[in-house]
Design an enzyme around this catalytic site. Sequence first.
Site, mmCIF file in Angstrom:
data_model
loop_
_atom_site.group_PDB
_atom_site.id
_atom_site.type_symbol
_atom_site.label_atom_id
_atom_site.label_comp_id
_atom_site.label_asym_id
_atom_site.label_seq_id
_atom_site.Cartn_x
_atom_site.Cartn_y
_atom_site.Cartn_z
ATOM 1 N N GLU A 7 0.711 -1.506 -0.293
ATOM 2 C CA GLU A 7 0.058 0.008 0.197
ATOM 3 C C GLU A 7 0.698 1.499 0.121
ATOM 4 O O GLU A 7 0.308 2.345 -0.559
ATOM 5 C CB GLU A 7 -1.250 -0.194 1.140
ATOM 6 C CG GLU A 7 -0.741 -0.292 2.976
ATOM 7 C CD GLU A 7 -0.626 0.098 2.961
ATOM 8 O OE1 GLU A 7 -0.482 0.089 5.211
ATOM 9 O OE2 GLU A 7 -1.577 1.087 3.555
ATOM 10 N N THR A 29 2.829 -8.260 -0.452
ATOM 11 C CA THR A 29 3.526 -8.040 0.588
ATOM 12 C C THR A 29 2.747 -9.367 1.604
ATOM 13 O O THR A 29 1.558 -10.098 1.307
ATOM 14 C CB THR A 29 2.486 -7.116 1.068
ATOM 15 O OG1 THR A 29 2.297 -6.983 2.760
ATOM 16 C CG2 THR A 29 1.084 -7.157 1.107
ATOM 17 N N ASP A 39 1.171 -9.239 3.974
ATOM 18 C CA ASP A 39 -0.222 -8.908 4.984
ATOM 19 C C ASP A 39 -1.226 -9.247 4.298
ATOM 20 O O ASP A 39 -2.523 -9.421 4.459
ATOM 21 C CB ASP A 39 0.054 -7.538 5.114
ATOM 22 C CG ASP A 39 1.063 -7.468 6.128
ATOM 23 O OD1 ASP A 39 1.610 -8.142 6.359
ATOM 24 O OD2 ASP A 39 1.040 -5.921 6.097
ATOM 25 N N ARG A 80 -0.222 -6.360 10.189
ATOM 26 C CA ARG A 80 -0.259 -4.763 10.822
ATOM 27 C C ARG A 80 -1.515 -4.669 10.647
ATOM 28 O O ARG A 80 -1.870 -4.816 11.813
ATOM 29 C CB ARG A 80 0.317 -4.393 9.626
ATOM 30 C CG ARG A 80 0.119 -2.186 10.006
ATOM 31 C CD ARG A 80 0.848 -2.213 8.623
ATOM 32 N NE ARG A 80 2.801 -2.004 9.216
ATOM 33 C CZ ARG A 80 3.064 -1.368 8.428
ATOM 34 N NH1 ARG A 80 3.532 -1.187 7.172
ATOM 35 N NH2 ARG A 80 5.052 -1.571 8.461
ATOM 36 N N HIS A 114 10.355 -11.704 11.410
ATOM 37 C CA HIS A 114 10.615 -11.672 9.993
ATOM 38 C C HIS A 114 10.664 -12.877 9.861
ATOM 39 O O HIS A 114 11.108 -13.128 8.780
ATOM 40 C CB HIS A 114 11.601 -10.068 10.397
ATOM 41 C CG HIS A 114 11.945 -9.528 11.073
ATOM 42 N ND1 HIS A 114 10.939 -9.261 12.042
ATOM 43 C CD2 HIS A 114 10.936 -8.281 9.770
ATOM 44 C CE1 HIS A 114 10.354 -6.849 12.059
ATOM 45 N NE2 HIS A 114 10.993 -6.650 10.797
ATOM 46 N N VAL A 115 10.348 -14.015 10.694
ATOM 47 C CA VAL A 115 11.116 -15.358 9.578
ATOM 48 C C VAL A 115 9.863 -15.348 9.270
ATOM 49 O O VAL A 115 10.179 -16.237 8.024
ATOM 50 C CB VAL A 115 10.015 -15.930 10.840
ATOM 51 C CG1 VAL A 115 10.580 -17.803 10.506
ATOM 52 C CG2 VAL A 115 11.552 -16.637 11.895
ATOM 53 N N ARG A 124 8.671 -13.735 6.439
ATOM 54 C CA ARG A 124 8.689 -12.518 6.010
ATOM 55 C C ARG A 124 10.143 -13.601 5.253
ATOM 56 O O ARG A 124 10.938 -12.891 3.970
ATOM 57 C CB ARG A 124 9.142 -11.467 6.035
ATOM 58 C CG ARG A 124 8.599 -10.764 6.474
ATOM 59 C CD ARG A 124 7.846 -9.056 6.316
ATOM 60 N NE ARG A 124 9.331 -8.116 6.107
ATOM 61 C CZ ARG A 124 9.894 -7.290 6.385
ATOM 62 N NH1 ARG A 124 8.211 -6.858 7.088
ATOM 63 N NH2 ARG A 124 10.434 -6.550 6.715
#
Length: 341
Positions: free
Chosen positions: A102, A125, A127, A171, A271-272, A274
Amino acid sequence: MQVGVLTGGGDCPGLNAVIRAVSRRSFARGHEVVGVREGWRGLVDGLFEPLGPREVSGLLPRGGTILGTSRTNPYRVEGGVDAVLEHFRGAGLDALVAIGGEDTLGVGARLYGEHEFPVVGVPKTIDNDLSATDYTFGFDTAVSICTEAVDRLHTTAESHNRVMVLEVMGRHTGWIAVMSGIAGGADVILIPEHPVSIEDACREIRHRHDRGKTFSIVVVSEGYELDGLEDAGETDEFGHVRLSERGIGARLAQEIEQRTGFETRVTVLGHVQRGGSPTPRDRVLATRYGLKAADLAHARSFGRMAALHGDSIVDVSLEEATSELKMVPDDWYEVARAFFG
Ligand code: F6P
């Protein structure tokens, strides 16, 4: 043509697969490809690197991004937008493929609207919260990682008669929590869009234990709201607070233990989610998006974004994709809820 490519915002598995696909299709048409380093910062500061067949070889399974990324917002840097336009022209670029979520694509949409900046977007993303596309790439990999975590937590929870809380990213939206929770068979899933109170969550856990179960798994999205949780003051250039700092998982675990009396532990995946290699599904999606973005750039169809509708890759306006976030709809949450308690 000279086609620029940048990756912005949080990294995610599949970015390199998009870079490869954009490049391969552009090379096949005789175009040149230029990597813009570290997201919009690369255009603000003029950081470029040519990408040839050798640079994009071996990228399909590789996590992260060979171009680097940042959360730089040119609209928040003094003279930032002028610098972007100047460096873009100065580098002799004709089109830019912006791969981002975004924030990154929001900047692209605005530059296109205000300056007819020749940009096309690719929806990235973990997300999965971008509108106008069914799925973003990176999401499937994150869900796989979280699902494996839920599976692993089951066996240790059962051994110790514990409640296990798993905090996952997302998020503003609970896509990762809902999908991995359904896939892993979580007993309660808490997300920002469908707030279930902590007391109702504890009731589900007690109910499950009354049925003879001795352990429970709770998946909570980092954006879930709980009274008394404080946001850390610091925000990034897009105005986002760092949600991991709030410690929702730890607070929730504490509340559950106090209210139910069941021993509770928390795991924060961070962050694992990602990192590492993309799943086959994300590799394929990223590749299809990359080809589509290269086609849009070639056709000079700017202000557009590659998107997935059903099984088809289509294009949509960048403005539509970035005007609002895609929330988890009621019917998805109902699937999750059917297995609570
Ligand atoms: O938007 C992707 C995301 O991983 C969110 O799920 C998370 O809140 C945020 O980025 C974390 O950002 P950073 O990498 O800056 O800690």
